[in-house]
Write an enzyme that holds these catalytic residues in place. Structure first.
Site, PDB file in Angstrom:
ATOM      1  N   TRP A 451      74.100  32.078  22.426  1.00 51.33           N
ATOM      2  CA  TRP A 451      74.501  33.286  21.685  1.00 51.33           C
ATOM      3  C   TRP A 451      75.203  34.336  22.541  1.00 51.33           C
ATOM      4  CZ3 TRP A 451      69.723  30.972  21.943  1.00 51.33           C
ATOM      5  CH2 TRP A 451      69.349  30.227  20.822  1.00 51.33           C
ATOM      6  N   ASP A 452      75.562  34.010  23.786  1.00 49.55           N
ATOM      7  CA  ASP A 452      76.193  34.982  24.684  1.00 49.55           C
ATOM      8  C   ASP A 452      75.259  36.150  24.974  1.00 49.55           C
ATOM      9  OD1 ASP A 452      78.101  36.226  26.269  1.00 49.55           O
ATOM     10  OD2 ASP A 452      79.164  37.124  24.591  1.00 49.55           O
ATOM     11  N   MET A 453      73.979  35.858  25.159  1.00 51.94           N
ATOM     12  CA  MET A 453      73.008  36.910  25.456  1.00 51.94           C
ATOM     13  C   MET A 453      72.842  37.080  26.973  1.00 51.94           C
ATOM     14  SD  MET A 453      72.185  38.335  22.704  1.00 51.94           S
ATOM     15  CE  MET A 453      72.348  38.066  20.945  1.00 51.94           C
ATOM     16  N   LYS A 479      70.607  42.168  25.898  1.00 54.02           N
ATOM     17  CA  LYS A 479      71.396  42.259  24.667  1.00 54.02           C
ATOM     18  C   LYS A 479      70.540  42.061  23.429  1.00 54.02           C
ATOM     19  CE  LYS A 479      76.033  40.830  26.170  1.00 54.02           C
ATOM     20  NZ  LYS A 479      77.105  39.834  25.937  1.00 54.02           N
TER      21      LYS A 479
END
Length: 770
Positions: A451-453, A479
């Site tokens: 999730w691009d965290m 994030k």
């Protein structure tokens, strides 16, 4: 004629609501819109037949809608408005003589008037209530009278990105207080002359936090000019142009800070006794004389360090520094940003320590080869496409530890084929030995991140008083909204962290972690439901409800999918690179949690259009060249281009770090710069940037997408002052004193390309009247 036209309008509204309502009901959503559509159709028919029962029916509908709306979302004006706005306007029109002309049967005005008055009464009451507000106070006790600030410098100076290597964003200055902050006035304005041009990439942003040493401020600009400004007058002292070239391959064109170093081995006044280090977007690190801006030739090769050395896939524009390197213990620690989701052939995320005097490589920590930290010989390359540090590290020199916030391996949404080291270090806070680069501990904040965290912000170091005594701690914002409060010696949680079940069902060939870590101190929002969908009217609200049901969504960490998944919190982050500010004396924290849902939809490689001008971005089509899927991603928006989720989208919040309790949480920011009309409505808007705390009990924050710098009472979180900025304030403010004792507050106002705030080239200073 008026009755006929009114009937036609109501008939069209009924068709729209009825059709959309059927779709929503079939998807398993609320039946209200289908029922509402039928009521509009029946009312239109009765009105066309000149029956006054149309007013009676509509009055019952207004009251039923009011009851339904309050039942569904309570007394929240910003949610009630879209549900009832069109309905009440239609009711008011039905009460006019033109709409009622020729109606037969019992007069229906009285019940309709009562229904409208009831709606207005509820609306009026809801404007005085805020169900999202958390009111409370932080303790004012000086828990640590001699607090560890992490560095030895004059109180009126700011030598590091976060003021000290601890990254606290805290100043011991106390001249500005809650009692006098409202008297702040402009002191000077400086313009850099570096503005976004027509050939610049979209995300050209100005995010620098100035440094203050002696009588000078040191800044960089989006195109990497280094500039020194007189701290008292705002007049330019010198500037240096590294002559970078524009490159459309870059994902970001920005600079968040320079680094400062005083060399004790060189006599004061001699060339390069004080130095400023400038990171550039073409992957260089340049040493400059802090007194005049001349290049220091003894550093590296003629004053310039090539950060592409030993890099795999050294493609132009794919690797660069956007954040200030950290200088500590005679070393300059450098990470770097890589382009998210462009390609699988990306440079390395290696962390390197160079000798601050000579530029010699002292050690390198490559998460793909984490046990070997001796400098890599010429001709060899680091592990490609490994998790990187695009933010800034923090350090505790006494403990000999460096704290690195790591991102994810790109492509962010695809986890097939990741190595064991990627699975271990991705999206983590990792502690390295400051002298050798050897691993000391790792705390992962997301398992198998899809999730691009990334861990986006510099960890803040603060000593916390616990039942077991004073513990050297680390506060790591994420994030996804969790705040990790860890013993910075070991990485073990001070505030508990547990594993919780997470959604499964990744695409074929991939997997999703069965559990995910969750901190007990968290600003993670509740999962979205249909009731949380928003709009200017009930029509776009209905569209958002339908889209929510069409997306795959099972709460936080719903895996990416071919049908499209809802990502909430979105990859914009509850916290982003601006991080949080901590007061080490009171042991409290001030932050700006932001809430925006995103969507992601995987696209099979065969269906990805030819490249053209699209290489990748953090919104729209991300090509992921070399991977089996591209991904389309972006904010979850209505057909009108506004967030589908209801506000508030942004808050300010205060936390007691000793207990882990959230003391307050208040809406932050207005829609003044988000709408065609400049309306100062305090909705609570998104922001990107960071806060700063002073010992005077005042917190300062720009960041919000309306163009203001604001001051808050640290104890209550209530806004005390604001100043209109000439451009977006997506930078972290700082503070210092000048020779006559006055305390200044400075923020850069230059806007943010992808957020859409107004661009500019301003450095703004404020102070109290003499």
């Amino acid at each position: 004629m008026a009755v006929t036209i009114t009937s036609l309008v109501l008939f069209l509204i009924g068709l729209i609501l009825g059709g959309g309502g059927i779709w929503l009901a079939v998807l398993g959503g609320s039946w209200y819109y289908l029922i509402a559509g039928l009521v509009f159709l029946i009312t239109a028919w009765l009105l066309f037949r000149r029956r006054s029962t149309s007013l009676w029916l509509y009055a019952l509908f207004v009251l039923a809608t009011l009851c339904w709306a309050v039942w569904e979302i309570g007394f929240d004006w910003w949610q009630l408005g879209p549900r009832g706005g069109v309905i009440v306007l239609v009711a008011l029109w039905l009460l006019t003589p033109w709409a009622r002309r020729g109606l037969r049967g019992p007069d229906g005005r009285a019940p309709l008037i009562l229904a409208v008055l009831a709606s207005l009464a509820v609306a009026g009451y809801s404007m005085t209530a805020d169900p999202h507000d958390i009111g409370g106070t932080l303790g004012t006790e000086k828990v640590a009278a001699a607090a560890n600030l992490g560095g030895d410098m004059p109180a009126g100076e700011w030598h590091f990105y976060g003021r000290t290597p601890f990254g606290q964003r805290y100043s011991p200055l106390d001249q500005i207080t809650p009692d006098n902050v409202a008297k702040l006035q402009p002191a000077w304005t400086y313009r850099t002359g570096d503005v976004k041009g027509p050939d610049d990439i979209g995300e050209t942003t100005y995010q620098v936090t100035p440094l203050k040493v002696g009588d000078a401020l040191f800044i960089c600009t989006p195109h990497n000019f280094a500039i020194a400004i007189d701290a008292a007058s705002g007049k330019e002292k010198w500037r240096y142009d590294p002559k970078i070239k524009l490159d459309n391959n870059r994902q970001h064109q920005t600079c968040r800070g320079v680094s400062y170093y005083a060399d004790a081995k060189i006599a004061t006044g001699q060339p390069c006794a004080q130095r400023v280090y400038l990171p550039t977007s073409d992957a260089r690190l340049i040493a400059l004389d802090a007194t005049n801006g001349h290049v220091c030739p003894s550093f590296a090769e003629g004053g310039t360090l090539n950060l592409m050395a030993n890099m795999p896939y050294p493609k132009s524009g794919y690797y660069y520094s956007t954040s200030a390197p950290l200088i500590v213990a005679g070393k300059i620690i450098v990470g770097g940003a890589v382009n998210d989701n462009y390609s699988t052939e990306e440079p390395s995320g290696v962390i390197r320590a160079f000798d601050v005097d000579t530029g010699a490589l002292l050690w390198n920590w490559d998460s793909g080869n984490p046990d070997v930290t001796t400098p890599l010989p010429a001709g060899q390359t680091y592990t490609h496409n490994s998790p990187n540090m695009w933010s800034t590290a923090s350090a505790d020199e006494k403990l000999g530890l460096l704290y690195v916030p790591l991102g994810n391996q790109t492509p962010d949404q695809l986890g097939m084929g990741r190595s064991a080291n990627v699975e271990k270090f991705s999206s983590s806070i990792t502690a390295l030995d400051l002298n050798t680069g050897q691993l000391r501990w790792v705390r992962q904040t997301v398992h198998h991140d899809l999730w691009d965290m990334d861990v986006p912000a510099q960890p803040s170091l603060v000593d916390i008083t616990t039942a077991n005594g004073v513990v050297p701690a680390l506060v790591g914002p994420t994030k996804q909204g969790d705040l990790y409060v860890l013993d910075r010696r070991t990485g073990e949680p001070i505030i508990p962290v547990k594993e919780v079940p997470a959604p499964g069902g990744a695409i074929e060939g991939d997997q999703a972690s069965a559990t995910q870590p969750a901190s007990d101190l968290s600003f993670n929002p509740k999962p979205l439901t249909g009731a949380d969908m928003w709009g200017i009217t009930m029509f776009d609200q209905l569209a958002c409800r339908i889209e929510l049901k069409r997306l795959r969504y099972e709460g936080r960490y719903t895996p990416p999918s071919l049908q499209g998944s809802l990502v909430y919190p979105g990859n914009f982050g509850v916290f982003n690179w601006g991080g949080v500010a901590v007061d080490p004396v009171r042991q409290v924290m001030f932050g700006m949690p932001t809430y925006l849902a995103f969507t992601s939809k995987l696209v099979p490689r065969a269906d990805v259009p030819p490249p053209g001008d699209t290489k990748g971005s953090e919104q729209g089509l991300n090509r992921n060249e070399g991977a089996p899927y591209a991904v389309v991603m972006g904010p979850f928006l209505s057909p009108l281009g506004i967030p589908c989720q209801a506000p508030p989208w942004g808050y300010v919040a205060g936390v007691d770090l000793k207990t882990g309790n959230i003391a307050y949480k208040h809406r932050n920011g207005t829609v003044y710069d988000m709408t065609p009309l400049p309306l100062p409505l305090k909705v609570g808007v998104p922001g990107i940037g960071g806060p700063m705390i002073t010992a005077g009990g005042v917190a300062f924050l720009g960041a919000a997408v309306d163009d203001y710098l604001r001051a808050y009472d640290l104890t209550t979180g209530r806004q005390l002052w604001q100043a209109r900025l000439p451009a977006g304030g997506q930078a972290t403010p700082m503070t210092y004193t000048v020779a006559d004792g006055r305390q200044f507050v400075v923020i850069v106002a230059g806007g943010h390309g992808s957020v859409g705030t107004k661009p500019g080239d301003y450095v703004m200073a404020y102070t109290l009247p003499k």
